[in-house]
Design an enzyme around this catalytic site. Sequence first.
Site, PDB file in Angstrom:
ATOM      1  N   ARG A 137       0.844  -1.411  -0.557  1.00 40.59           N
ATOM      2  CA  ARG A 137       0.238  -0.228  -0.112  1.00 40.59           C
ATOM      3  C   ARG A 137       0.818   1.060  -0.207  1.00 40.59           C
ATOM      4  O   ARG A 137       0.611   2.441  -0.521  1.00 40.59           O
ATOM      5  CB  ARG A 137      -0.806  -0.289   1.250  1.00 40.59           C
ATOM      6  CG  ARG A 137      -1.934  -0.918   0.450  1.00 40.59           C
ATOM      7  CD  ARG A 137      -2.659  -1.198   1.908  1.00 40.59           C
ATOM      8  NE  ARG A 137      -1.904  -1.271   3.205  1.00 40.59           N
ATOM      9  CZ  ARG A 137      -2.028  -3.005   3.981  1.00 40.59           C
ATOM     10  NH1 ARG A 137      -2.230  -3.467   3.217  1.00 40.59           N
ATOM     11  NH2 ARG A 137      -1.244  -3.232   4.921  1.00 40.59           N
TER      12      ARG A 137
ATOM     13  N   GLU B  80       4.180  -8.842  14.583  1.00 37.75           N
ATOM     14  CA  GLU B  80       3.986  -8.814  15.928  1.00 37.75           C
ATOM     15  C   GLU B  80       3.819 -10.758  15.677  1.00 37.75           C
ATOM     16  O   GLU B  80       3.573 -10.893  17.504  1.00 37.75           O
ATOM     17  CB  GLU B  80       1.952  -8.450  15.969  1.00 37.75           C
ATOM     18  CG  GLU B  80       1.594  -8.370  17.377  1.00 37.75           C
ATOM     19  CD  GLU B  80      -0.039  -7.767  16.848  1.00 37.75           C
ATOM     20  OE1 GLU B  80       0.006  -6.771  15.735  1.00 37.75           O
ATOM     21  OE2 GLU B  80      -1.640  -7.791  17.438  1.00 37.75           O
TER      22      GLU B  80
END
Length: 177
Positions: free
Chosen positions: A65, A102
């Site tokens: 993106r 994460e």
Amino acid sequence: MSPLDLEAAMRTRVRDVEGFPEPGVTFKDITPLLADHVVFAGAVDAIVSHHGRGTVDKVAGIEARGFILAAAVAYHFGAGFVPMRKAGKLPSATYTASYTLEYGEAVLQVHRDAFSAGERVLIVDDVLATGGTVGAAVELVRRTGARAVGCSVLLELTALGGRARLSDLDVHSLLSY
Ligand code: AMP
């Protein structure tokens, strides 16, 4: 559009998608924002005016993106665009930086000859979360001999502490959550 109007317009065009790409994550979907040409252009203009014309030689976009924003920002700066890509996508010789997500590890790569020594590089992505991705991008810029002058993102997730992790960098976000 005033900065406050832009912020409000952007905020209504970022969609929260719960449980994507995995349970427990609230994904910030920027596709409604990109689809609105006034808000998309306003966001690009705000990034360019924050840093100022003539302050950036290359704009580095982070896959995927980040590419969308960075290419538009580069055009308005009159600067070159450089892709920072996931492992194995770039065809020529690369530098590699690993970073922690994460869950697990990720890798970012850049072409070794993407920047000239001393060039001023602006890093652009959609979302700043823990700062691991932008930190890896800064490391790649440094290894080429160029200089990261800042990073711009559409939005930052403040609870995840990315800004603190990037304390040496001008971190510019248009929206905070
Ligand atoms: P981080 O390295 O933790 O700062 O994560 C930033 C990168 O992961 C960016 O390239 C984002 O596109 C993506 N990302 C992380 N969290 C989110 C989220 N909640 N919504 C959308 N993208 C995210």
